[in-house]
Design a protein around this motif. Sequence first.
Motif, PDB file in Angstrom:
ATOM      1  N   ASP A 386     -90.490 -70.627 -50.972  1.00  0.00           N
ATOM      2  CA  ASP A 386     -90.410 -71.808 -51.835  1.00  0.00           C
ATOM      3  C   ASP A 386     -89.205 -72.624 -51.382  1.00  0.00           C
ATOM      4  O   ASP A 386     -88.068 -72.144 -51.408  1.00  0.00           O
ATOM      5  N   LEU A 387     -89.452 -73.858 -50.966  1.00  0.00           N
ATOM      6  CA  LEU A 387     -88.395 -74.712 -50.434  1.00  0.00           C
ATOM      7  C   LEU A 387     -87.725 -75.565 -51.498  1.00  0.00           C
ATOM      8  O   LEU A 387     -86.697 -76.193 -51.235  1.00  0.00           O
ATOM      9  N   HIS A 388     -88.333 -75.647 -52.684  1.00  0.00           N
ATOM     10  CA  HIS A 388     -87.774 -76.456 -53.779  1.00  0.00           C
ATOM     11  C   HIS A 388     -87.424 -77.865 -53.316  1.00  0.00           C
ATOM     12  O   HIS A 388     -86.357 -78.403 -53.634  1.00  0.00           O
ATOM     13  N   ASN A 389     -88.357 -78.463 -52.579  1.00  0.00           N
ATOM     14  CA  ASN A 389     -88.066 -79.775 -51.995  1.00  0.00           C
ATOM     15  C   ASN A 389     -89.230 -80.748 -52.144  1.00  0.00           C
ATOM     16  O   ASN A 389     -89.274 -81.774 -51.478  1.00  0.00           O
ATOM     17  N   GLY A 390     -90.209 -80.393 -52.999  1.00  0.00           N
ATOM     18  CA  GLY A 390     -91.364 -81.257 -53.181  1.00  0.00           C
ATOM     19  C   GLY A 390     -92.524 -80.482 -53.765  1.00  0.00           C
ATOM     20  O   GLY A 390     -92.359 -79.363 -54.267  1.00  0.00           O
ATOM     21  N   ASP A 391     -93.715 -81.073 -53.694  1.00  0.00           N
ATOM     22  CA  ASP A 391     -94.908 -80.471 -54.286  1.00  0.00           C
ATOM     23  C   ASP A 391     -95.884 -79.932 -53.244  1.00  0.00           C
ATOM     24  O   ASP A 391     -96.986 -79.501 -53.584  1.00  0.00           O
ATOM     25  N   GLY A 392     -95.507 -79.953 -51.970  1.00  0.00           N
ATOM     26  CA  GLY A 392     -96.423 -79.526 -50.915  1.00  0.00           C
ATOM     27  C   GLY A 392     -96.670 -78.033 -50.918  1.00  0.00           C
ATOM     28  O   GLY A 392     -95.772 -77.234 -51.209  1.00  0.00           O
ATOM     29  N   LYS A 393     -97.908 -77.655 -50.571  1.00  0.00           N
ATOM     30  CA  LYS A 393     -98.296 -76.253 -50.470  1.00  0.00           C
ATOM     31  C   LYS A 393     -99.119 -76.035 -49.199  1.00  0.00           C
ATOM     32  O   LYS A 393     -99.855 -76.922 -48.773  1.00  0.00           O
ATOM     33  N   GLY A 394     -98.994 -74.854 -48.627  1.00  0.00           N
ATOM     34  CA  GLY A 394     -99.779 -74.551 -47.439  1.00  0.00           C
ATOM     35  C   GLY A 394     -99.810 -73.066 -47.154  1.00  0.00           C
ATOM     36  O   GLY A 394     -98.927 -72.329 -47.603  1.00  0.00           O
ATOM     37  N   LYS A 395    -100.839 -72.637 -46.411  1.00  0.00           N
ATOM     38  CA  LYS A 395    -101.001 -71.227 -46.055  1.00  0.00           C
ATOM     39  C   LYS A 395    -101.285 -71.101 -44.567  1.00  0.00           C
ATOM     40  O   LYS A 395    -101.778 -72.026 -43.932  1.00  0.00           O
ATOM     41  N   ALA A 396    -100.983 -69.921 -44.034  1.00  0.00           N
ATOM     42  CA  ALA A 396    -101.341 -69.595 -42.655  1.00  0.00           C
ATOM     43  C   ALA A 396    -101.556 -68.096 -42.561  1.00  0.00           C
ATOM     44  O   ALA A 396    -101.042 -67.329 -43.388  1.00  0.00           O
ATOM     45  N   TRP A 397    -102.329 -67.694 -41.534  1.00  0.00           N
ATOM     46  CA  TRP A 397    -102.655 -66.278 -41.375  1.00  0.00           C
ATOM     47  C   TRP A 397    -102.420 -65.857 -39.929  1.00  0.00           C
ATOM     48  O   TRP A 397    -102.643 -66.613 -38.985  1.00  0.00           O
ATOM     49  N   GLY A 398    -101.977 -64.639 -39.773  1.00  0.00           N
ATOM     50  CA  GLY A 398    -101.778 -64.079 -38.448  1.00  0.00           C
ATOM     51  C   GLY A 398    -101.773 -62.566 -38.541  1.00  0.00           C
ATOM     52  O   GLY A 398    -102.227 -61.983 -39.530  1.00  0.00           O
ATOM     53  N   CYS A 399    -101.215 -61.933 -37.546  1.00  0.00           N
ATOM     54  CA  CYS A 399    -101.190 -60.471 -37.513  1.00  0.00           C
ATOM     55  C   CYS A 399     -99.878 -60.002 -36.903  1.00  0.00           C
ATOM     56  O   CYS A 399     -99.112 -60.799 -36.354  1.00  0.00           O
ATOM     57  N   ASP A 400     -99.627 -58.718 -37.022  1.00  0.00           N
ATOM     58  CA  ASP A 400     -98.430 -58.157 -36.411  1.00  0.00           C
ATOM     59  C   ASP A 400     -98.616 -58.057 -34.900  1.00  0.00           C
ATOM     60  O   ASP A 400     -99.719 -58.246 -34.372  1.00  0.00           O
ATOM     61  N   LEU A 401     -97.534 -57.785 -34.211  1.00  0.00           N
ATOM     62  CA  LEU A 401     -97.546 -57.686 -32.758  1.00  0.00           C
ATOM     63  C   LEU A 401     -97.198 -56.260 -32.366  1.00  0.00           C
ATOM     64  O   LEU A 401     -96.078 -55.800 -32.576  1.00  0.00           O
ATOM     65  N   SER A 402     -98.179 -55.565 -31.802  1.00  0.00           N
ATOM     66  CA  SER A 402     -98.002 -54.146 -31.503  1.00  0.00           C
ATOM     67  C   SER A 402     -97.954 -53.907 -30.000  1.00  0.00           C
ATOM     68  O   SER A 402     -98.215 -54.787 -29.191  1.00  0.00           O
ATOM     69  N   TYR A 403     -97.661 -52.665 -29.611  1.00  0.00           N
ATOM     70  CA  TYR A 403     -97.667 -52.282 -28.208  1.00  0.00           C
ATOM     71  C   TYR A 403     -99.056 -52.478 -27.598  1.00  0.00           C
ATOM     72  O   TYR A 403     -99.191 -52.792 -26.412  1.00  0.00           O
ATOM     73  N   ASP A 404    -100.089 -52.279 -28.403  1.00  0.00           N
ATOM     74  CA  ASP A 404    -101.446 -52.350 -27.878  1.00  0.00           C
ATOM     75  C   ASP A 404    -101.821 -53.752 -27.413  1.00  0.00           C
ATOM     76  O   ASP A 404    -102.701 -53.909 -26.557  1.00  0.00           O
ATOM     77  N   TYR A 405    -101.176 -54.790 -27.972  1.00  0.00           N
ATOM     78  CA  TYR A 405    -101.480 -56.149 -27.521  1.00  0.00           C
ATOM     79  C   TYR A 405    -101.186 -56.279 -26.027  1.00  0.00           C
ATOM     80  O   TYR A 405    -101.964 -56.861 -25.269  1.00  0.00           O
ATOM     81  N   VAL A 406    -100.049 -55.738 -25.600  1.00  0.00           N
ATOM     82  CA  VAL A 406     -99.676 -55.802 -24.188  1.00  0.00           C
ATOM     83  C   VAL A 406    -100.661 -54.995 -23.346  1.00  0.00           C
ATOM     84  O   VAL A 406    -101.112 -55.446 -22.284  1.00  0.00           O
ATOM     85  N   LYS A 407    -101.044 -53.805 -23.817  1.00  0.00           N
ATOM     86  CA  LYS A 407    -101.980 -52.970 -23.067  1.00  0.00           C
ATOM     87  C   LYS A 407    -103.316 -53.687 -22.860  1.00  0.00           C
ATOM     88  O   LYS A 407    -103.887 -53.683 -21.761  1.00  0.00           O
ATOM     89  N   ILE A 408    -103.822 -54.298 -23.926  1.00  0.00           N
ATOM     90  CA  ILE A 408    -105.129 -54.963 -23.853  1.00  0.00           C
ATOM     91  C   ILE A 408    -105.086 -56.117 -22.863  1.00  0.00           C
ATOM     92  O   ILE A 408    -105.968 -56.281 -22.019  1.00  0.00           O
TER      93      ILE A 408
END
Length: 414
Positions: A386-408
């Motif tokens: 919460d930035l307490h600087n206005g009425d704007g709202k937004g969302k985003a989605w992602g994932c964690d970064l694991s050792y397997d990402y490099v392997k793949i």
Amino acid sequence: MQVINNIHNQLSHIEEVKGGSVVTPLGFKAAGVHAGLRYNKKDIGAIVSEVPANCAAVYTTSHFQAAPLKVTQDSIQKEKCIQAVVVNSACANACTGEQGLKDAYQMRKIMANYLQMKEEYVAVSSTGVIGEFLQMDKIEKGIHQFIFDDKPQSAEAFQEAILTTDTVMKKCCYSASIAGVTVTMGGTAKGSGMIHPNMATMLGFITTDVNISSEVLQSSLSKVIPISFNQITVDGDTSTNDTVLVMANGMAENEELTEDHPDYPIFLELLSVTCESLAKQIAKDGEGATKLIEVKVSGSKDDEEARVIAKQIVGSNLVKTAIYGSDANWGRIITAIGQTNTAVNPACVDIAIGNIIMLKESEPQPFSEQTAIDYLGQDFIQIFVDLHNGDGKGKAWGCDLSYDYVKINASYRT
């Protein structure tokens, strides 16, 4: 985009269709087969409508748009509707020059001849390795193996055929009542790595039986993409083949929807829910991922800035690795916010991971490290800012970064 955010909060017209898919809306059929492009998995599929369907599409912003995108754009520009889309995996047909473009047009022609329809009624899509040519003999063989129907197994065959490094199939289906008529929308997508859309290797296909013009459908998709597919990131890389394609064949026979129709907001919500569901499934299935991360930002100057901040946080490698290691290092979240070119008052920022408040009005708050570790050990993590600087709202989605990402990705071509 505030209108859509308000719709999300107010409407409850949308119902999930359990077990539904792209063949659940009236008049759609699918198929998927193994043509030999991959060793032993289905690798070419198609969706067909009984009648020409009005359509809308968005594409990658990469300077290197793949040949299939140009062919699909040509089809849509000429006819404003399509009746079929054919998709192959294993080969992206990107950066393949004049031959690649000829192959994409040939793929369209083979499909149109098989279905006995105009070439421009066919859209083409490809995904896989960049810089390799399509094996056209296998493409033709696969198309001639298609047997279309509207059974769940056929939808699943299509869903499997479009996958690359995905570990699961992505699908969803919803229904709503519009002008007294039940309309249905089904969707499927693929994407696991090279995901940082501006509308990676990411494809989305949506079918619906709603009666709506191509122009209104395109306008609707353009409103929804910025708050759904464009708000996911796995690794910060945008690919050459990103496409989201929507087909609306009108077979529900509802009164034609316009943006002035009283039930248009219901349709917009239906499309938004479908796109958000597919987007989150892609983020959850990121290469090597063990956790889905959702970032919610409020109190920004406007919705656009909230989305920028949310995506910066979820795309930060330092945040992603901290989440993977169950380390409640909120300093990395602050660092991500600080990199954005947005209006931020550094004296009044709140941060919480789950329901654990870590920063209040930019002052560190005491919290139990063990409680945080326990929360971060789950497979769905939420971060609130919460930035307490206005009425704007937004969302985003992602994932964690694991050792397997490099392997793949170290052995993607081999």
